[in-house]
Design a protein around this motif. Structure first.
Motif, mmCIF file in Angstrom:
data_model
loop_
_atom_site.group_PDB
_atom_site.id
_atom_site.type_symbol
_atom_site.label_atom_id
_atom_site.label_comp_id
_atom_site.label_asym_id
_atom_site.label_seq_id
_atom_site.Cartn_x
_atom_site.Cartn_y
_atom_site.Cartn_z
ATOM 1 N N LEU A 53 0.828 -1.204 0.000
ATOM 2 C CA LEU A 53 0.000 0.000 0.000
ATOM 3 C C LEU A 53 0.861 1.252 0.000
ATOM 4 O O LEU A 53 2.035 1.209 0.399
ATOM 5 N N TYR A 54 0.250 2.357 -0.388
ATOM 6 C CA TYR A 54 0.849 3.682 -0.314
ATOM 7 C C TYR A 54 -0.147 4.558 0.433
ATOM 8 O O TYR A 54 -1.347 4.295 0.401
ATOM 9 N N ALA A 108 -5.600 9.486 1.453
ATOM 10 C CA ALA A 108 -5.959 8.253 0.754
ATOM 11 C C ALA A 108 -5.012 7.118 1.099
ATOM 12 O O ALA A 108 -3.856 7.325 1.455
ATOM 13 N N TYR A 134 -3.661 4.052 -0.981
ATOM 14 C CA TYR A 134 -3.551 3.672 -2.379
ATOM 15 C C TYR A 134 -3.095 2.226 -2.518
ATOM 16 O O TYR A 134 -2.255 1.757 -1.769
ATOM 17 N N SER A 138 -4.618 -1.587 -4.827
ATOM 18 C CA SER A 138 -5.882 -2.241 -5.169
ATOM 19 C C SER A 138 -6.644 -2.619 -3.901
ATOM 20 O O SER A 138 -6.058 -3.042 -2.913
ATOM 21 N N THR A 149 -14.241 5.365 -3.129
ATOM 22 C CA THR A 149 -13.268 4.344 -3.527
ATOM 23 C C THR A 149 -13.161 4.266 -5.041
ATOM 24 O O THR A 149 -14.083 4.640 -5.770
ATOM 25 N N GLY A 158 -8.040 1.658 -7.256
ATOM 26 C CA GLY A 158 -6.738 1.771 -6.628
ATOM 27 C C GLY A 158 -6.632 2.716 -5.444
ATOM 28 O O GLY A 158 -5.528 3.059 -5.034
ATOM 29 N N ALA A 159 -7.766 3.158 -4.878
ATOM 30 C CA ALA A 159 -7.671 4.104 -3.758
ATOM 31 C C ALA A 159 -8.921 4.086 -2.890
ATOM 32 O O ALA A 159 -10.020 3.806 -3.362
ATOM 33 N N GLN A 214 -10.435 6.941 -0.343
ATOM 34 C CA GLN A 214 -10.275 8.315 0.127
ATOM 35 C C GLN A 214 -11.016 8.516 1.446
ATOM 36 O O GLN A 214 -12.090 7.961 1.644
#
Length: 122
Positions: free
Chosen positions: A52-53, A62, A64, A66, A80, A83-84, A86
Motif C-alpha cells: 500500500l501507499y 488516501a 492507495y 488495489s 473508492t 486503486g484508492a 479516500q
C-alpha cells in the motif's frame, strides 16, 4: 521529497496527524511489513512486494493500492476506486478496517509470490 518524515512535514497538521495514525496502524497490522518511499509517497512492502501507499491531496487523504475483494460493503461511506480509498482527517478509516485490509493484501502477496524455503531453495 525523499522520506516519509519530510513528506509528513509538508502536510497541514490535520492531514499529517491522520496519515501518521494510518502509518502506525499499517505497521502494527502484520509482522515483517516494511516501510519504504515510492512514487513520491510513504509506502509499505511485504516479502519485497508493494502492499500500500498513503498520501494526501488538497481535500482528502488516501490509502492507495488495489482494494482487496470482499471490502465493498465495509467501505460504504468512503469514496473508492480500483486503486484508492479516500477519507478525510475528520473521518479516518477505522483501525480494525485498516488491519483487515493490510492482512488481506499481505495474504494476496503470499499466494501470488510464496516465500521460498531458505534451506531447500524452493
Amino acid at each position: 521529497m525523499s522520506t516519509t518524515d519530510t513528506y509528513f512535514a509538508a502536510l497541514p497538521p490535520d492531514q499529517r496527524k491522520a496519515l501518521q495514525a494510518l502509518r502506525k496502524q499499517i505497521l502494527a497490522a502484520v509482522p515483517n511489513i516494511e516501510e519504504h518511499f515510492g512514487y513520491g509517497m510513504p509506502a509499505f512492502k511485504f516479502n519485497d512486494h508493494p502492499v500500500l501507499y498513503i498520501g494526501a491531496a488538497k481535500a482528502h487523504c488516501a490509502l492507495y493500492g488495489s482494494v482487496p475483494a470482499g471490502f465493498t460493503e465495509k467501505l460504504k461511506g468512503y469514496r473508492t476506486s480500483k486503486g484508492a480509498i479516500q477519507f478525510t482527517p475528520e473521518g479516518p478509516l477505522p483501525a480494525t478496517l485498516v488491519k483487515a485490509i493490510v492482512k488481506a493484501k499481505c495474504a494476496e502477496i503470499e499466494v501470488r509470490w510464496p516465500m521460498k524455503d531458505l534451506k531447500s531453495g524452493k
